[in-house]
Design an enzyme around this catalytic site. Structure first.
Site, PDB file in Angstrom:
ATOM      1  N   HIS A  70       0.782  -1.233   0.000  1.00  0.00           N
ATOM      2  CA  HIS A  70       0.000   0.000   0.000  1.00  0.00           C
ATOM      3  C   HIS A  70       0.815   1.285   0.000  1.00  0.00           C
ATOM      4  O   HIS A  70       0.329   2.334  -0.443  1.00  0.00           O
ATOM      5  CB  HIS A  70      -1.000   0.009   1.170  1.00  0.00           C
ATOM      6  CG  HIS A  70      -0.398   0.357   2.498  1.00  0.00           C
ATOM      7  ND1 HIS A  70       0.207  -0.565   3.319  1.00  0.00           N
ATOM      8  CD2 HIS A  70      -0.314   1.547   3.153  1.00  0.00           C
ATOM      9  CE1 HIS A  70       0.619   0.028   4.420  1.00  0.00           C
ATOM     10  NE2 HIS A  70       0.326   1.312   4.349  1.00  0.00           N
ATOM     11  N   ASP A  71       2.056   1.249   0.471  1.00  0.00           N
ATOM     12  CA  ASP A  71       2.886   2.465   0.507  1.00  0.00           C
ATOM     13  C   ASP A  71       3.942   2.505  -0.593  1.00  0.00           C
ATOM     14  O   ASP A  71       4.722   3.467  -0.663  1.00  0.00           O
ATOM     15  CB  ASP A  71       3.582   2.590   1.862  1.00  0.00           C
ATOM     16  CG  ASP A  71       2.721   3.279   2.907  1.00  0.00           C
ATOM     17  OD1 ASP A  71       1.772   3.984   2.521  1.00  0.00           O
ATOM     18  OD2 ASP A  71       2.991   3.104   4.106  1.00  0.00           O
ATOM     19  N   GLU A  74       3.329   5.484  -3.072  1.00  0.00           N
ATOM     20  CA  GLU A  74       3.385   6.772  -2.375  1.00  0.00           C
ATOM     21  C   GLU A  74       4.790   7.118  -1.899  1.00  0.00           C
ATOM     22  O   GLU A  74       5.186   8.289  -1.915  1.00  0.00           O
ATOM     23  CB  GLU A  74       2.433   6.737  -1.178  1.00  0.00           C
ATOM     24  CG  GLU A  74       2.320   8.056  -0.442  1.00  0.00           C
ATOM     25  CD  GLU A  74       1.279   8.003   0.658  1.00  0.00           C
ATOM     26  OE1 GLU A  74       1.622   8.369   1.802  1.00  0.00           O
ATOM     27  OE2 GLU A  74       0.139   7.589   0.378  1.00  0.00           O
ATOM     28  N   ASP A  75       5.566   6.113  -1.494  1.00  0.00           N
ATOM     29  CA  ASP A  75       6.832   6.391  -0.809  1.00  0.00           C
ATOM     30  C   ASP A  75       8.091   5.934  -1.541  1.00  0.00           C
ATOM     31  O   ASP A  75       9.192   6.098  -1.002  1.00  0.00           O
ATOM     32  CB  ASP A  75       6.815   5.731   0.574  1.00  0.00           C
ATOM     33  CG  ASP A  75       5.826   6.407   1.517  1.00  0.00           C
ATOM     34  OD1 ASP A  75       5.474   7.571   1.270  1.00  0.00           O
ATOM     35  OD2 ASP A  75       5.409   5.769   2.494  1.00  0.00           O
TER      36      ASP A  75
END
Length: 210
Positions: A70-71, A74-75
């Site tokens: 999930h990250d 984004e990261d």
């Protein structure tokens, strides 16, 4: 000790890796070298905890795999197109839904509330699966905050982009409202109990100010 996760190479008789195992490997490589904010804990601990919390709420392997990933978009430099090519459209959808528009051209503290409002708005009418990932993600965050709170008290927010505890209060309680259809799950109940502890003093202050 080897790298996490340390799998032996497959041979022709071995079963294929499940989508969850592949997601774990992919996430571990993507987050390699990163640590949790304000600590030396490897970042991969967070998506792994999120994944296990999601697994307590659903048996859908693609939702569980998406929680592990999930990250990643984004990261890290990995794109949603790369996730879709590797894991398919459904998992890419879940990962994209959990990924904030970081607005890298502006300071993170300046865009924090905008980003949080966007996430809340798009999750409000989303599926139960999407809400499971959001709840698990925020519960993992609040578990870490509770550990820090027991040591440092209300100073814990100073390590975050948003240092105003009232804004943190608003956001984490807004999450509880958005995912309230999961109120029958142990994850939701634990989440609410942690909010009550971490924000107890602020709750009392805000009540007195009314």
């Amino acid at each position: 000790m080897g790298e996490f996760p340390d799998y032996l190479p497959q041979d022709e008789t071995a079963r294929p890796f499940s989508v969850i195992e592949r997601a774990i490997q992919y996430a571990a490589e993507a987050h390699k070298g990163a640590v949790r904010k304000g600590s030396l804990v490897p970042y991969i601990a967070h998506p792994m905890e999120t994944m296990m919390l999601v697994a307590s709420m659903t048996n859908d392997n693609e939702v569980i795999a998406a929680a592990a990933l999930h990250d990643v978009v984004e990261d890290t430099p990995i794109t949603i197109e790369e996730i879709e090519a590797e894991f398919g459209q459904k998992i890419a959808f879940y990962v994209a839904h959990e990924s904030e528009n970081k607005r890298e051209d502006r300071p993170k503290s300046e865009t924090w509330k905008i980003r949080k409002q966007e996430q809340l708005e798009k999750t409000k009418d989303a599926s139960r699966s999407v809400k499971c990932i959001m709840l698990a993600d925020k519960l993992s965050n609040m578990r870490a905050s509770l550990r820090d709170f027991k040591r440092d008290g209300r100073a814990i927010w100073q390590k975050f982009n948003m240092k105003d505890e009232k804004e943190q209060y608003w956001y984490y309680h807004a999450v509880a409202d958005v995912v309230k259809e999961l109120a029958d799950t142990p994850c939701y109940q634990e989440y609410i109990s942690i909010l009550d502890i971490v924000f107890h003093d602020l709750d009392e202050e805000m009540t007195r100010d009314l």
